[in-house]
Design an enzyme around this catalytic site. Structure first.
Site, PDB file in Angstrom:
ATOM      1  N   HIS A 193      15.687  48.052-104.930  1.00  0.00           N
ATOM      2  CA  HIS A 193      15.918  49.354-104.384  1.00  0.00           C
ATOM      3  C   HIS A 193      15.864  49.230-102.778  1.00  0.00           C
ATOM      4  CE1 HIS A 193      14.546  51.161-108.133  1.00  0.00           C
ATOM      5  NE2 HIS A 193      13.880  50.080-108.533  1.00  0.00           N
ATOM      6  N   GLU A 199      16.169  52.136-101.117  1.00  0.00           N
ATOM      7  CA  GLU A 199      15.811  53.667-100.839  1.00  0.00           C
ATOM      8  C   GLU A 199      14.473  54.072-100.700  1.00  0.00           C
ATOM      9  OE1 GLU A 199      16.606  52.207-103.760  1.00  0.00           O
ATOM     10  OE2 GLU A 199      15.556  53.258-105.075  1.00  0.00           O
ATOM     11  N   CYS A 203      19.191  49.062-109.467  1.00  0.00           N
ATOM     12  CA  CYS A 203      18.406  48.548-110.618  1.00  0.00           C
ATOM     13  C   CYS A 203      18.685  49.105-111.793  1.00  0.00           C
ATOM     14  CB  CYS A 203      17.133  48.987-110.246  1.00  0.00           C
ATOM     15  SG  CYS A 203      15.763  47.767-110.716  1.00  0.00           S
TER      16      CYS A 203
HETATM   17  N1  GLN Z   1      13.389  47.220-115.949  1.00  0.00           N
HETATM   18  C1  GLN Z   1      14.163  48.469-115.692  1.00  0.00           C
HETATM   19  C2  GLN Z   1      15.200  48.565-116.907  1.00  0.00           C
HETATM   20  O1  GLN Z   1      15.180  47.495-117.701  1.00  0.00           O
HETATM   21  C3  GLN Z   1      14.785  48.752-114.497  1.00  0.00           C
HETATM   22  C4  GLN Z   1      13.536  48.657-113.385  1.00  0.00           C
HETATM   23  C5  GLN Z   1      13.925  49.647-112.085  1.00  0.00           C
HETATM   24  O2  GLN Z   1      14.811  50.312-112.231  1.00  0.00           O
HETATM   25  N2  GLN Z   1      13.267  49.560-111.117  1.00  0.00           N
HETATM   26  O3  GLN Z   1      15.720  49.720-116.906  1.00  0.00           O
END
Ligand code: GLN
Length: 197
Positions: A169, A171, A79
């Site tokens: 994710h 995890e 992410c």
């Molecule tokens: N929207 C977040 C970002 O732009 C990422 C979201 C996440 O890591 N779950 O950094």
């Protein structure tokens, strides 16, 4: 084998939990001096990429990490971590590490669908729990990357040599299979390469 988890912001504790379930030692990278202990792989957790990028620079950890990733340190990103690795962010001039040949759009699923959970496929694995939380989207990846997972026509996991990046994710529960894949297919081969040198 020691797994380092970037621990300046985000859900680093959940990643540590998964690697510990697998029996590996983990260390947290919170400040520059933490970078000079022994570790074999790096996890970039989810969270807020803007905050993580700023903290990495403010804490003077940024260049050292970028150079190690560029020299082959195995890295698993989820992410926000994927946003840090991307060579290009769409609709955003920022580049963080820029070590991975992917173009990523932040918060790509819109407000309505900002968070959801699926059981998806990843490589040979089925029914892998995947949580998307204000997730980015990988819109382009170069031919030297391998797409490992897709959902509704969108790329959700990509590998480029030592780097594994996911938009979801894996995890948050106790399913350890993606971490196992990372160890088996990326970390162990990288460690045996280093031994041969
Ligand atoms: N929207 C977040 C970002 O732009 C990422 C979201 C996440 O890591 N779950 O950094």
């Amino acid at each position: 084998m020691i797994i380092a988890v970037l621990a300046v912001q985000g859900d680093f504790a959940e990643h540590e939990n998964i690697f510990r379930l697998l029996g590996y030692q983990t260390v947290q990278l919170r400040q520059k001096s933490d970078l000079f202990q022994q570790f074999d792989a790096l996890v970039l957790p989810g969270g807020e990429s803007t905050v993580q990028g700023k903290l990495l620079r403010d804490l003077d950890m940024f260049e050292e990490l970028r150079s190690r990733i560029g020299s082959g340190l195995p890295v698993m990103a989820t992410c926000a971590g994927t946003i840090l690795l991307a060579k290009q962010l769409l609709d955003d001039p920022t580049i963080h590490f820029g070590t991975m040949n992917i173009a990523v759009r932040r918060n790509a699923y819109g407000r309505q669908l900002s968070s959801f959970h699926i059981d998806g496929e990843f490589g040979d694995l089925n029914d892998v729990p995947m949580s998307f939380i204000r997730a980015p989207q990988i819109e382009f990846c170069s031919p030297d990357t391998e797409v490992l997972s897709e959902y509704q026509g969108r790329i959700t996991a990509v590998r480029q040599k030592n780097q594994l990046a996911m938009t979801f994710h894996p995890e948050l529960g106790t399913d350890v299979r993606i971490a196992e894949y990372f160890i088996r297919d990326i970390v162990v081969p990288a460690m045996s390469q280093t031994e041969k040198r």
